[in-house]
Design a protein around this motif. Structure first.
Motif, short mmCIF file in Angstrom:
data_model
loop_
_atom_site.label_atom_id
_atom_site.label_comp_id
_atom_site.label_asym_id
_atom_site.label_seq_id
_atom_site.Cartn_x
_atom_site.Cartn_y
_atom_site.Cartn_z
N SER A 124 9.12 4.53 -0.79
CA SER A 124 7.63 4.57 0.02
C SER A 124 6.50 4.97 -1.86
O SER A 124 7.48 5.26 -2.89
N ILE A 125 6.20 4.24 -1.69
CA ILE A 125 5.25 4.26 -3.09
C ILE A 125 3.47 4.49 -2.87
O ILE A 125 2.77 4.39 -4.13
N LYS A 126 3.48 5.43 -2.18
CA LYS A 126 1.98 6.03 -2.02
C LYS A 126 1.49 6.66 -3.21
O LYS A 126 0.50 6.79 -3.57
N GLU A 127 2.78 7.46 -3.84
CA GLU A 127 2.49 7.93 -4.48
C GLU A 127 2.20 7.24 -6.52
O GLU A 127 1.66 7.34 -7.29
N PHE A 128 2.59 5.73 -5.80
CA PHE A 128 2.32 4.73 -7.60
C PHE A 128 0.83 5.04 -7.51
O PHE A 128 0.24 4.24 -6.66
N SER A 129 0.34 4.67 -8.82
CA SER A 129 -0.54 4.16 -9.85
C SER A 129 -1.00 2.70 -9.09
O SER A 129 -0.12 1.79 -8.76
N SER A 130 -1.99 2.35 -8.92
CA SER A 130 -2.43 0.41 -8.61
C SER A 130 -1.93 -0.56 -9.47
O SER A 130 -2.07 0.60 -10.50
N LYS A 178 0.80 -2.76 -6.36
CA LYS A 178 0.49 -1.94 -6.15
C LYS A 178 -0.82 -1.77 -5.20
O LYS A 178 -1.07 -1.86 -6.23
N LYS A 203 0.98 -0.82 0.45
CA LYS A 203 -0.09 0.23 -0.04
C LYS A 203 1.01 0.99 -0.23
O LYS A 203 1.03 1.83 -1.15
N ASP A 204 2.14 1.54 1.31
CA ASP A 204 2.59 2.48 0.82
C ASP A 204 3.52 2.47 0.98
O ASP A 204 4.70 3.51 0.37
N ASP A 228 7.65 -0.04 -14.22
CA ASP A 228 6.33 -0.59 -13.97
C ASP A 228 6.31 -2.00 -15.15
O ASP A 228 7.23 -2.26 -15.57
#
Length: 75
Positions: free
Chosen positions: A48-54, A74, A6-7, A28
């Motif tokens: 941190s992957i908070k800003e990544f799209s699913s 993600k 998630k984050d 990606d």
């Protein structure tokens, strides 16, 4: 990384002689590079992957002696 993330993702390299010094790349599913960095064996990264799209992403670890690719999702 079996569970959707998630984050943050944690990347820990310990005791692997193939990865004494390595480059790290997160891309990606289309092969677009999102993050690049480097490290040494025994290092720990909390990325941190908070800003990544699913979606599906790949962590590639590259050293002079080889490479490894890990997949994560993600959420």
């Amino acid at each position: 990384m079996n569970q959707p993330q998630k984050d943050f993702i944690n990347v820990e390299i310990s005791g692997n002689p193939l990865l004494e010094k390595f480059n790290l790349e997160i891309s990606d599913v289309l092969g677009n590079s999102i993050i690049q960095g480097n490290g040494t064996s025994g290092s720990f990264r909390n990325i941190s992957i908070k800003e990544f799209s699913s979606g599906i992403y790949f962590v590639k670890l590259i050293s002079e002696k080889g490479f490894a690719v890990l997949k994560f999702v993600k959420e």
